[in-house]
Scaffold this motif. Structure first.
Motif, PDB file in Angstrom:
ATOM      1  N   GLY A  15      22.253  -4.372   8.641  1.00 20.82           N
ATOM      2  CA  GLY A  15      21.255  -4.739   7.637  1.00 20.82           C
ATOM      3  C   GLY A  15      20.015  -3.868   7.713  1.00 20.82           C
ATOM      4  O   GLY A  15      19.475  -3.453   6.679  1.00 20.82           O
ATOM      5  N   LEU A  19      18.708  -1.437   4.869  1.00 23.64           N
ATOM      6  CA  LEU A  19      17.335  -1.629   4.383  1.00 23.64           C
ATOM      7  C   LEU A  19      16.562  -0.323   4.404  1.00 23.64           C
ATOM      8  O   LEU A  19      15.930   0.059   3.408  1.00 23.64           O
ATOM      9  CB  LEU A  19      16.625  -2.677   5.234  1.00 23.64           C
ATOM     10  N   TYR A  20      16.600   0.379   5.527  1.00 26.12           N
ATOM     11  CA  TYR A  20      15.849   1.623   5.627  1.00 26.12           C
ATOM     12  C   TYR A  20      16.430   2.729   4.742  1.00 26.12           C
ATOM     13  O   TYR A  20      15.688   3.549   4.211  1.00 26.12           O
ATOM     14  CB  TYR A  20      15.763   2.089   7.081  1.00 26.12           C
ATOM     15  N   TRP A  23      15.073   1.763   1.376  1.00 21.85           N
ATOM     16  CA  TRP A  23      13.609   1.816   1.337  1.00 21.85           C
ATOM     17  C   TRP A  23      13.121   3.245   1.161  1.00 21.85           C
ATOM     18  O   TRP A  23      12.197   3.505   0.395  1.00 21.85           O
ATOM     19  CB  TRP A  23      13.080   1.224   2.624  1.00 21.85           C
ATOM     20  N   LEU A  83       9.914  -5.623   1.513  1.00 20.18           N
ATOM     21  CA  LEU A  83      10.804  -4.852   2.389  1.00 20.18           C
ATOM     22  C   LEU A  83      10.333  -4.909   3.835  1.00 20.18           C
ATOM     23  O   LEU A  83      11.140  -5.002   4.761  1.00 20.18           O
ATOM     24  CB  LEU A  83      10.884  -3.401   1.915  1.00 20.18           C
ATOM     25  N   LEU A  86      11.239  -8.190   5.371  1.00 21.53           N
ATOM     26  CA  LEU A  86      12.667  -8.200   5.693  1.00 21.53           C
ATOM     27  C   LEU A  86      12.937  -7.407   6.971  1.00 21.53           C
ATOM     28  O   LEU A  86      13.719  -7.835   7.823  1.00 21.53           O
ATOM     29  CB  LEU A  86      13.469  -7.629   4.525  1.00 21.53           C
ATOM     30  N   ALA A  87      12.268  -6.271   7.128  1.00 27.10           N
ATOM     31  CA  ALA A  87      12.410  -5.479   8.356  1.00 27.10           C
ATOM     32  C   ALA A  87      11.903  -6.253   9.569  1.00 27.10           C
ATOM     33  O   ALA A  87      12.510  -6.197  10.647  1.00 27.10           O
ATOM     34  CB  ALA A  87      11.669  -4.154   8.218  1.00 27.10           C
TER      35      ALA A  87
END
Length: 112
Positions: A15, A19-20, A23, A83, A86-87
């Protein structure tokens, strides 16, 4: 490492990598951001899947940096706040899942 903790850790690492990757997709320093942010959780997920015993430890160590980056971004960049949160959540999940087997071993009842 316990199966549940290992699965949670694997999913959290994947995940974070996803995400990164999303992003920083349009960042002008795309390669650098992918090498610094996306590659480490992806490599650790692969190492965990292959059975490397220290993958959980190193994921927890690196998650402290991901957590710090998330806090800094949430605090200073309103446009990426979701974001960043979430991180933060995923990095805390990595720390918890990576530490759970050691915590269980430390605080379990001793066998006589």
């Amino acid at each position: 490492m316990a199966t549940t903790a290992r699965t949670v850790l694997l999913l959290a690492l994947m995940g974070l990598a996803a995400l990164y990757a999303g992003w920083f997709i349009n960042d002008r320093h795309w390669l650098a951001t992918q090498l610094v942010f996306t590659a480490p959780p992806l490599v650790l997920a692969i190492a965990l899947r292959m059975g490397w015993r220290k993958a959980g430890f190193w994921a927890s160590v690196l998650a402290l940096g991901w957590f710090s980056h998330g806090v800094m971004s949430a605090w200073s960049h309103a446009e990426t706040r979701a974001l960043a949160w979430l991180a933060i959540c995923l990095s805390l999940l990595v720390i918890f899942a990576g530490s759970l087997p050691g915590l269980r071993a430390r605080f379990s009842r001793k066998q006589r």
